[in-house]
Design an enzyme around this catalytic site. Structure first.
Site, PDB file in Angstrom:
ATOM      1  N   SER A   8     -79.098   7.729  -8.643  1.00 40.06           N
ATOM      2  CA  SER A   8     -79.519   6.527  -9.032  1.00 40.06           C
ATOM      3  C   SER A   8     -79.040   4.992  -9.248  1.00 40.06           C
ATOM      4  O   SER A   8     -77.420   5.404  -8.961  1.00 40.06           O
ATOM      5  CB  SER A   8     -79.405   6.645 -11.288  1.00 40.06           C
ATOM      6  OG  SER A   8     -79.319   5.635 -11.298  1.00 40.06           O
ATOM      7  N   HIS A  33     -83.615   6.839  -6.495  1.00 41.09           N
ATOM      8  CA  HIS A  33     -83.625   6.565  -7.971  1.00 41.09           C
ATOM      9  C   HIS A  33     -83.427   5.047  -8.463  1.00 41.09           C
ATOM     10  O   HIS A  33     -82.361   4.572  -9.077  1.00 41.09           O
ATOM     11  CB  HIS A  33     -83.388   7.849  -9.194  1.00 41.09           C
ATOM     12  CG  HIS A  33     -84.027   7.906 -10.099  1.00 41.09           C
ATOM     13  ND1 HIS A  33     -84.865   8.522 -11.009  1.00 41.09           N
ATOM     14  CD2 HIS A  33     -83.441   7.350 -11.509  1.00 41.09           C
ATOM     15  CE1 HIS A  33     -85.708   8.137 -11.892  1.00 41.09           C
ATOM     16  NE2 HIS A  33     -84.203   8.004 -12.576  1.00 41.09           N
ATOM     17  N   ASP A  35     -84.029   3.064 -11.680  1.00 44.72           N
ATOM     18  CA  ASP A  35     -84.112   2.981 -13.376  1.00 44.72           C
ATOM     19  C   ASP A  35     -84.552   1.209 -14.121  1.00 44.72           C
ATOM     20  O   ASP A  35     -83.575   0.867 -14.040  1.00 44.72           O
ATOM     21  CB  ASP A  35     -83.118   2.914 -13.606  1.00 44.72           C
ATOM     22  CG  ASP A  35     -82.929   4.843 -13.643  1.00 44.72           C
ATOM     23  OD1 ASP A  35     -83.503   5.305 -14.377  1.00 44.72           O
ATOM     24  OD2 ASP A  35     -81.844   4.906 -13.292  1.00 44.72           O
ATOM     25  N   MET A  37     -85.797  -0.050 -16.977  1.00 38.57           N
ATOM     26  CA  MET A  37     -86.249  -0.296 -18.812  1.00 38.57           C
ATOM     27  C   MET A  37     -86.451  -1.980 -19.142  1.00 38.57           C
ATOM     28  O   MET A  37     -85.759  -2.741 -18.805  1.00 38.57           O
ATOM     29  CB  MET A  37     -84.563  -0.337 -19.181  1.00 38.57           C
ATOM     30  CG  MET A  37     -84.164   1.334 -18.763  1.00 38.57           C
ATOM     31  SD  MET A  37     -82.921   1.413 -19.062  1.00 38.57           S
ATOM     32  CE  MET A  37     -81.751   2.879 -17.903  1.00 38.57           C
ATOM     33  N   HIS A  66     -88.335   4.662 -12.368  1.00 40.89           N
ATOM     34  CA  HIS A  66     -88.794   5.707 -13.072  1.00 40.89           C
ATOM     35  C   HIS A  66     -88.424   4.645 -14.412  1.00 40.89           C
ATOM     36  O   HIS A  66     -88.382   3.818 -14.846  1.00 40.89           O
ATOM     37  CB  HIS A  66     -87.498   6.338 -13.614  1.00 40.89           C
ATOM     38  CG  HIS A  66     -87.099   6.671 -15.107  1.00 40.89           C
ATOM     39  ND1 HIS A  66     -85.608   7.604 -15.350  1.00 40.89           N
ATOM     40  CD2 HIS A  66     -88.160   7.243 -15.324  1.00 40.89           C
ATOM     41  CE1 HIS A  66     -85.904   8.313 -16.838  1.00 40.89           C
ATOM     42  NE2 HIS A  66     -87.161   8.287 -16.797  1.00 40.89           N
ATOM     43  N   MET A  68     -89.278   3.221 -17.670  1.00 38.81           N
ATOM     44  CA  MET A  68     -88.857   3.358 -19.292  1.00 38.81           C
ATOM     45  C   MET A  68     -89.204   1.810 -19.552  1.00 38.81           C
ATOM     46  O   MET A  68     -88.702   1.787 -20.785  1.00 38.81           O
ATOM     47  CB  MET A  68     -87.330   3.510 -19.499  1.00 38.81           C
ATOM     48  CG  MET A  68     -87.493   4.992 -19.038  1.00 38.81           C
ATOM     49  SD  MET A  68     -85.254   5.138 -17.890  1.00 38.81           S
ATOM     50  CE  MET A  68     -84.788   4.342 -16.510  1.00 38.81           C
ATOM     51  N   MET A 137     -86.239  15.554 -18.802  1.00 44.56           N
ATOM     52  CA  MET A 137     -85.027  14.099 -18.812  1.00 44.56           C
ATOM     53  C   MET A 137     -83.783  14.677 -19.429  1.00 44.56           C
ATOM     54  O   MET A 137     -84.482  15.865 -20.679  1.00 44.56           O
ATOM     55  CB  MET A 137     -85.490  13.179 -20.177  1.00 44.56           C
ATOM     56  CG  MET A 137     -86.409  12.341 -19.504  1.00 44.56           C
ATOM     57  SD  MET A 137     -85.379  11.165 -17.848  1.00 44.56           S
ATOM     58  CE  MET A 137     -83.494  10.420 -18.327  1.00 44.56           C
ATOM     59  N   GLY A 142     -81.912   5.443 -21.335  1.00 49.59           N
ATOM     60  CA  GLY A 142     -81.506   4.034 -21.780  1.00 49.59           C
ATOM     61  C   GLY A 142     -80.220   4.144 -20.687  1.00 49.59           C
ATOM     62  O   GLY A 142     -79.927   2.532 -20.305  1.00 49.59           O
ATOM     63  N   PHE A 143     -79.039   4.508 -20.752  1.00 48.35           N
ATOM     64  CA  PHE A 143     -78.159   4.341 -19.528  1.00 48.35           C
ATOM     65  C   PHE A 143     -78.001   5.403 -19.240  1.00 48.35           C
ATOM     66  O   PHE A 143     -77.647   6.790 -19.379  1.00 48.35           O
ATOM     67  CB  PHE A 143     -77.191   4.446 -21.390  1.00 48.35           C
ATOM     68  CG  PHE A 143     -77.275   3.052 -22.213  1.00 48.35           C
ATOM     69  CD1 PHE A 143     -76.991   1.792 -22.146  1.00 48.35           C
ATOM     70  CD2 PHE A 143     -77.919   3.636 -23.446  1.00 48.35           C
ATOM     71  CE1 PHE A 143     -77.505   1.111 -22.758  1.00 48.35           C
ATOM     72  CE2 PHE A 143     -79.149   2.202 -23.999  1.00 48.35           C
ATOM     73  CZ  PHE A 143     -78.324   1.111 -24.271  1.00 48.35           C
ATOM     74  N   GLY A 144     -76.705   5.307 -18.222  1.00 48.92           N
ATOM     75  CA  GLY A 144     -76.256   5.809 -17.333  1.00 48.92           C
ATOM     76  C   GLY A 144     -74.951   6.690 -18.192  1.00 48.92           C
ATOM     77  O   GLY A 144     -74.059   5.752 -18.986  1.00 48.92           O
ATOM     78  N   ASP A 173     -82.788  14.242 -14.529  1.00 47.75           N
ATOM     79  CA  ASP A 173     -82.388  13.140 -14.325  1.00 47.75           C
ATOM     80  C   ASP A 173     -81.340  13.172 -16.131  1.00 47.75           C
ATOM     81  O   ASP A 173     -81.450  12.885 -17.597  1.00 47.75           O
ATOM     82  CB  ASP A 173     -83.182  12.365 -14.589  1.00 47.75           C
ATOM     83  CG  ASP A 173     -83.157  10.647 -14.882  1.00 47.75           C
ATOM     84  OD1 ASP A 173     -81.386  10.449 -14.474  1.00 47.75           O
ATOM     85  OD2 ASP A 173     -84.009   9.960 -15.130  1.00 47.75           O
ATOM     86  N   GLY A 175     -76.695  13.054 -16.992  1.00 44.10           N
ATOM     87  CA  GLY A 175     -75.969  14.040 -17.142  1.00 44.10           C
ATOM     88  C   GLY A 175     -75.301  15.085 -15.900  1.00 44.10           C
ATOM     89  O   GLY A 175     -75.404  15.868 -16.076  1.00 44.10           O
ATOM     90  N   GLY A 195     -76.352   9.520 -11.696  1.00 47.10           N
ATOM     91  CA  GLY A 195     -75.553   8.278 -10.772  1.00 47.10           C
ATOM     92  C   GLY A 195     -73.932   7.755 -11.336  1.00 47.10           C
ATOM     93  O   GLY A 195     -73.411   7.903  -9.565  1.00 47.10           O
ATOM     94  N   SER A 196     -73.837   7.975 -12.933  1.00 49.66           N
ATOM     95  CA  SER A 196     -72.631   7.322 -12.807  1.00 49.66           C
ATOM     96  C   SER A 196     -71.686   9.156 -11.823  1.00 49.66           C
ATOM     97  O   SER A 196     -70.638   8.407 -11.709  1.00 49.66           O
ATOM     98  CB  SER A 196     -71.604   7.723 -14.021  1.00 49.66           C
ATOM     99  OG  SER A 196     -72.126   8.771 -14.736  1.00 49.66           O
TER     100      SER A 196
HETATM  101  C1  DX5 Z   1     -81.328   6.840 -17.582  1.00 42.75           C
HETATM  102  C2  DX5 Z   1     -81.545   6.607 -16.529  1.00 42.75           C
HETATM  103  C3  DX5 Z   1     -81.424   7.763 -15.363  1.00 42.75           C
HETATM  104  C4  DX5 Z   1     -79.286   7.516 -15.556  1.00 42.75           C
HETATM  105  C5  DX5 Z   1     -78.793   8.995 -15.153  1.00 42.75           C
HETATM  106  O1  DX5 Z   1     -81.628   6.743 -18.848  1.00 42.75           O
HETATM  107  O2  DX5 Z   1     -83.056   7.119 -16.543  1.00 42.75           O
HETATM  108  O3  DX5 Z   1     -81.423   7.435 -14.221  1.00 42.75           O
HETATM  109  O4  DX5 Z   1     -78.810   6.694 -14.164  1.00 42.75           O
HETATM  110  O5  DX5 Z   1     -77.214   8.742 -15.148  1.00 42.75           O
HETATM  111  P1  DX5 Z   1     -76.234   9.244 -14.571  1.00 42.75           P
HETATM  112  O6  DX5 Z   1     -76.281  10.400 -14.079  1.00 42.75           O
HETATM  113  O7  DX5 Z   1     -75.119   8.618 -15.194  1.00 42.75           O
HETATM  114  O8  DX5 Z   1     -76.240  10.547 -16.140  1.00 42.75           O
HETATM  115 ZN    ZN Z   2     -84.212   7.351 -14.284  1.00 42.82          ZN
END
Ligand code: DX5
Ligand code: ZN
Length: 214
Positions: A8, A33, A35, A37, A66, A68, A137, A142-144, A173, A175, A195-196
């Site tokens: 991501s 991926h 994101d 938003m 994706h 959102m 999900m 909303g956030f990584g 997707d 955590g 992502g993170s």
């Molecule tokens: C969250 C996003 C994810 C996000 C995942 O709203 O849809 O794609 O980037 O981030 P991590 O891997 O850090 O949970």
């Molecule tokens: Zn995503």
């Protein structure tokens, strides 16, 4: 089977995106991926078709977008033109899922639904024939960097079973990290979004191979 990870870009460095994309391309990933938003459906803002079209110019990887966002139906063509290969709309905010999915396919793209951790997976059943991709999900979007919600493992198991006679890619997707990834793949899903836990590592290459368990 080799674990399929879709990095991501939310956790990448946007002032040096080309480098961060090249890093994961060289590791052998097949998809990215993205994101999107809107600060309305989710309490955060990211980027839109303009950035995606620039990403498209730098890579041949499969781009999964994706969305959102509210009123996604107005923008599907823009995201297709920008170069997305899969376009994913959220169950919770779509006014007419079937029509959105059909529009995406008519645009020549793969059609996906994402659904939140508190949405019953059974609600996705009526759309199996119109779908190429389901995004489960495992955090609220909303956030990584959020914590994986364990109860979503059940939706993964159920959907793996129920979609086995369909050609649908199942992705997870939120955590996904070294502590959670084994359990997630044990359910039989196809792809994880990371992502993170990938871009946040000091050594991204080592982390990638630890995540895919090679
Ligand atoms: C969250 C996003 C994810 C996000 C995942 O709203 O849809 O794609 O980037 O981030 P991590 O891997 O850090 O949970
Ligand atoms: Zn995503």
């Amino acid at each position: 089977m080799k674990r399929n990870i879709s990095p991501s870009l939310l956790s990448a460095n946007f002032t040096n995106l080309t480098k961060d994309i090249k890093t994961v391309e060289d590791l052998g990933v097949s998809r990215l991926h993205l994101d999107v938003m809107d600060g309305h459906f989710v309490p955060n803002l990211t980027f839109g078709p303009f950035i995606i079209s620039q990403i498209r110019e730098t890579t041949k990887l499969h781009l999964e977008t994706h969305l959102m966002i509210a009123n996604a139906e107005k923008y599907l063509e823009d995201y297709a033109k920008a170069g997305s290969d899969t376009i994913i709309v959220h169950y919770e905010v779509s006014k007419n899922i079937k029509s959105d999915l059909r529009t995406i396919r008519k645009l020549g793209k793969k059609a996906g639904i994402a659904f939140n951790p508190d949405t019953d997976y059974k609600l996705i059943r009526p759309f199996f024939d119109d779908l190429d991709y389901i995004l489960i999900m495992s955090v609220f979007p909303g956030f990584g960097g959020q914590k994986f919600i364990k109860s979503t493992l059940e939706s993964m198991e159920k959907l793996v079973h129920e979609t086995k006679n369909h050609k649908i890619t199942l992705a997870v997707d939120g955590g996904v990290n070294l502590d959670t990834i084994d359990k997630i793949y044990e359910t039989g899903i196809d792809v994880t979004i990371v992502g993170s836990a990938l871009y946040g590592a000091n050594d991204v290459k080592k982390r990638y191979f630890d995540l895919i368990n090679e």
